[in-house]
Design an enzyme around this catalytic site. Structure first.
Site, PDB file in Angstrom:
ATOM      1  N   ASP A   1       1.114   2.604   3.705  1.00 14.38           N
ATOM      2  CA  ASP A   1       0.243   3.722   3.325  1.00 14.38           C
ATOM      3  C   ASP A   1       1.079   4.999   3.149  1.00 14.38           C
ATOM      4  O   ASP A   1       0.690   6.098   3.570  1.00 14.38           O
ATOM      5  CB  ASP A   1      -0.879   3.946   4.345  1.00 14.38           C
ATOM      6  CG  ASP A   1      -2.041   4.764   3.764  1.00 14.38           C
ATOM      7  OD1 ASP A   1      -1.968   5.135   2.583  1.00 14.38           O
ATOM      8  OD2 ASP A   1      -3.017   5.027   4.491  1.00 14.38           O
TER       9      ASP A   1
ATOM     10  N   HIS B   1       0.835  -1.215   0.000  1.00 21.12           N
ATOM     11  CA  HIS B   1       0.000   0.000   0.000  1.00 21.12           C
ATOM     12  C   HIS B   1       0.867   1.261   0.000  1.00 21.12           C
ATOM     13  O   HIS B   1       1.395   1.660   1.029  1.00 21.12           O
ATOM     14  CB  HIS B   1      -0.866  -0.020   1.266  1.00 21.12           C
ATOM     15  CG  HIS B   1      -1.950   1.012   1.264  1.00 21.12           C
ATOM     16  ND1 HIS B   1      -3.219   0.729   1.701  1.00 21.12           N
ATOM     17  CD2 HIS B   1      -1.973   2.308   0.889  1.00 21.12           C
ATOM     18  CE1 HIS B   1      -3.978   1.815   1.597  1.00 21.12           C
ATOM     19  NE2 HIS B   1      -3.230   2.783   1.102  1.00 21.12           N
TER      20      HIS B   1
ATOM     21  N   PHE C   1       2.613   6.934  -4.976  1.00 19.48           N
ATOM     22  CA  PHE C   1       3.784   7.597  -5.572  1.00 19.48           C
ATOM     23  C   PHE C   1       3.402   8.844  -6.367  1.00 19.48           C
ATOM     24  O   PHE C   1       4.253   9.512  -6.938  1.00 19.48           O
ATOM     25  CB  PHE C   1       4.567   6.626  -6.461  1.00 19.48           C
ATOM     26  CG  PHE C   1       5.495   5.703  -5.703  1.00 19.48           C
ATOM     27  CD1 PHE C   1       5.495   5.654  -4.309  1.00 19.48           C
ATOM     28  CD2 PHE C   1       6.364   4.863  -6.388  1.00 19.48           C
ATOM     29  CE1 PHE C   1       6.344   4.797  -3.609  1.00 19.48           C
ATOM     30  CE2 PHE C   1       7.213   4.008  -5.701  1.00 19.48           C
ATOM     31  CZ  PHE C   1       7.204   3.964  -4.323  1.00 19.48           C
ATOM     32  N   ARG C   2       2.100   9.144  -6.446  1.00 16.46           N
ATOM     33  CA  ARG C   2       1.586  10.430  -6.964  1.00 16.46           C
ATOM     34  C   ARG C   2       1.840  10.700  -8.447  1.00 16.46           C
ATOM     35  O   ARG C   2       1.603  11.813  -8.911  1.00 16.46           O
ATOM     36  CB  ARG C   2       2.170  11.595  -6.151  1.00 16.46           C
ATOM     37  CG  ARG C   2       2.037  11.490  -4.636  1.00 16.46           C
ATOM     38  CD  ARG C   2       0.623  11.451  -4.185  1.00 16.46           C
ATOM     39  NE  ARG C   2       0.495  11.580  -2.726  1.00 16.46           N
ATOM     40  CZ  ARG C   2      -0.555  11.188  -2.032  1.00 16.46           C
ATOM     41  NH1 ARG C   2      -1.585  10.625  -2.656  1.00 16.46           N
ATOM     42  NH2 ARG C   2      -0.610  11.347  -0.731  1.00 16.46           N
TER      43      ARG C   2
ATOM     44  N   HIS D   1       2.953  14.387   1.027  1.00 12.25           N
ATOM     45  CA  HIS D   1       2.250  15.656   0.808  1.00 12.25           C
ATOM     46  C   HIS D   1       3.237  16.804   0.950  1.00 12.25           C
ATOM     47  O   HIS D   1       4.245  16.688   1.644  1.00 12.25           O
ATOM     48  CB  HIS D   1       1.137  15.860   1.847  1.00 12.25           C
ATOM     49  CG  HIS D   1      -0.039  14.955   1.677  1.00 12.25           C
ATOM     50  ND1 HIS D   1      -0.856  15.001   0.568  1.00 12.25           N
ATOM     51  CD2 HIS D   1      -0.539  13.982   2.482  1.00 12.25           C
ATOM     52  CE1 HIS D   1      -1.816  14.091   0.695  1.00 12.25           C
ATOM     53  NE2 HIS D   1      -1.641  13.456   1.842  1.00 12.25           N
TER      54      HIS D   1
ATOM     55  N   ASN E   1      -5.174   6.494  -6.880  1.00 14.00           N
ATOM     56  CA  ASN E   1      -5.590   7.902  -6.792  1.00 14.00           C
ATOM     57  C   ASN E   1      -4.535   8.864  -7.338  1.00 14.00           C
ATOM     58  O   ASN E   1      -4.139   9.829  -6.706  1.00 14.00           O
ATOM     59  CB  ASN E   1      -6.000   8.279  -5.358  1.00 14.00           C
ATOM     60  CG  ASN E   1      -4.863   8.132  -4.363  1.00 14.00           C
ATOM     61  OD1 ASN E   1      -3.892   7.431  -4.618  1.00 14.00           O
ATOM     62  ND2 ASN E   1      -4.986   8.784  -3.217  1.00 14.00           N
TER      63      ASN E   1
ATOM     64  N   PRO F   1      -4.700  14.336   4.783  1.00 12.63           N
ATOM     65  CA  PRO F   1      -4.353  13.227   5.677  1.00 12.63           C
ATOM     66  C   PRO F   1      -3.218  12.374   5.117  1.00 12.63           C
ATOM     67  O   PRO F   1      -3.123  12.187   3.905  1.00 12.63           O
ATOM     68  CB  PRO F   1      -5.649  12.415   5.746  1.00 12.63           C
ATOM     69  CG  PRO F   1      -6.332  12.678   4.454  1.00 12.63           C
ATOM     70  CD  PRO F   1      -5.909  14.055   4.003  1.00 12.63           C
ATOM     71  N   GLY F   2      -2.352  11.881   5.999  1.00 10.88           N
ATOM     72  CA  GLY F   2      -1.335  10.930   5.566  1.00 10.88           C
ATOM     73  C   GLY F   2       0.069  11.324   5.971  1.00 10.88           C
ATOM     74  O   GLY F   2       0.346  12.460   6.351  1.00 10.88           O
TER      75      GLY F   2
ATOM     76  N   ASN G   1      -5.696   9.062   7.721  1.00  8.16           N
ATOM     77  CA  ASN G   1      -6.985   8.392   7.512  1.00  8.16           C
ATOM     78  C   ASN G   1      -6.743   6.923   7.202  1.00  8.16           C
ATOM     79  O   ASN G   1      -6.145   6.603   6.198  1.00  8.16           O
ATOM     80  CB  ASN G   1      -7.716   9.065   6.341  1.00  8.16           C
ATOM     81  CG  ASN G   1      -9.135   8.552   6.172  1.00  8.16           C
ATOM     82  OD1 ASN G   1      -9.632   7.812   6.998  1.00  8.16           O
ATOM     83  ND2 ASN G   1      -9.776   8.937   5.086  1.00  8.16           N
TER      84      ASN G   1
END
Length: 399
Positions: A284, A59, A62-63, A288, A93, A298-299, A257
């Site tokens: 996860d 999980h 890598f954006r 950011h 996502n 979140p994260g 989250n």
């Protein structure tokens, strides 16, 4: 190709713990034993340090494409190998969402170009995360490289859509990764939000026979529901994050989250790890920018700190064996994602990590190779440092 002889190491995986040598030929483990001698190959002297199978993350984010100011395939891969990881399952996502081959092929091409880790890119369960149509999934049904689908970060509110997705996934031997969050409760009670959706997805997995994988499990109630489902023979696996076992309500102001839970939840999760209910660790990893974090995104990043946090928390503080930790971080993730990794055994990929377990480290976000510096672990002390990461017989990271 990569031929490497690793000498004088303490070899630990799920099943073994002994002092010896390993020979990797053309990227695959060829010999495991004592006093192995080979002429004309690269030799790595292990100096009695611990050698484990490299870690696999079920999980991560890598954006890329679309959000590469936060992370990209290259920076994410560099962070991974620094943390001892040679494989990661990336969530859908991205921007645009991974609902089509343009995005999927972009990630695959970039992963090959960077060449540091094996990447599995999830396809979204619903088209563009809209929560309604799964028609796009038909485009991927003949793709043997697709192993898992997920709407992680959003979740799927419509139960009938989730059921259809599970039925389709079962036909194609895919894993459905669930982000358990009932949005109608997100602003009221995040515990209820997770628990309700966990129970629903477990029930649908029971009805459909699909392989359900519960992401970032964080509550005692969710653990209990998963335990019951496993006892009933439901095909469910689950992961927990390093931050949900190492942080408690004392740092609950750090937004993630699902949220950081309390000590009782942590105790139940660690007990579930000991009993074999929890299958694996998923970081996860969620990079950011500083500005995004200030605005409530979140994260946290997790790849570079995962091993030392898990080793310190689970092995040193809670008496879990290194063999068990190897199962959580290597063997089980490999099984879930259908990878030829996770054990130090002849025929497996030569993916390994050399560790100094006695080394105390202080987490310093400024030294992260990830673009993301968002971590609540900055300044905290843990044991266990990744010295060298090897992928298919090639050294891809050296501390």
């Amino acid at each position: 190709m990569n031929n490497l002889l690793i000498k004088n190491v303490n070899i630990i995986d799920t099943f073994q713990n002994f002092h010896g040598d390993i020979y990797i030929e053309e990227g695959i483990i060829k010999e495991v034993g004592l006093e192995i001698i080979k002429e004309g190959v690269e030799v790595l002297e292990g100096n009695g340090l611990v050698l484990m199978p490299a870690f696999i993350d079920t999980h991560a984010h890598f954006r890329e494409p679309g959000l590469t100011h936060k992370e990209d395939i290259e920076s994410g891969s560099k962070a991974a190998v620094k943390g001892g990881y040679t494989a990661a399952c990336l969530m859908a996502n991205t921007s645009p969402i991974c609902s089509n081959y343009d995005v999927l092929n972009h990630v695959r091409d970039r992963a090959e170009e960077v060449g540091l880790i094996d990447i599995h890119q999830c396809v979204s369960v619903t088209d563009n995360f809209k929560g309604s149509s799964i028609e796009h999934l038909k485009n991927f049904k003949d793709d043997k490289e697709v192993k898992a689908i997920s709407d992680d970060g959003v979740g799927i509110m419509d139960s009938s859509v989730m059921m259809k997705a599970m039925e389709f996934a079962k036909e194609n031997n895919w894993v459905v990764m669930s982000h358990a969050e009932d949005k109608t409760f997100s602003k009221i009670d995040m515990r209820i939000a997770e628990d309700l959706m966990t129970i629903r997805d477990l029930y649908l997995a029971k009805v459909t026979g699909a392989h359900l994988h519960m992401a970032h499990v964080s509550t005692k109630e969710a653990v209990k529901a998963i335990t019951t489902s496993k006892e009933e023979g439901v095909k469910v696996t689950c992961e927990v994050t390093p931050h949900h076992i190492a942080l408690d309500e004392n740092i609950s102001n750090y937004r993630v989250n699902p949220p950081i839970r309390n000590k009782e939840d942590i105790k139940i999760i660690i007990d579930a790890i000991k009993k074999g209910i929890i299958d694996c660790i998923g970081t996860d990893h969620a990079p950011h920018t500083e500005e995004d974090k200030k605005n409530g995104a979140p994260g946290m990043v997790g790849l570079e700190t995962a091993f030392s946090i898990c080793y310190t928390t689970l092995v040193k503080e809670n008496g879990i064996s290194l063999n068990k930790l190897s199962e959580l971080m290597s063997k089980k993730p490999a099984e879930i994602l259908g990878m030829n990794k996770g054990l130090i055994s002849v025929g497996y990929d030569g993916d390994m990590v050399l560790l100094d377990l006695n080394k105390e480290i202080v987490v310093n976000k400024e030294t992260f190779l990830s673009k993301g510096k968002n971590t609540p672990f900055h300044g905290r002390k843990y044991f266990g440092e990744v010295m060298i990461t090897i992928r298919k017989g090639k050294i891809v990271y050296k501390s």
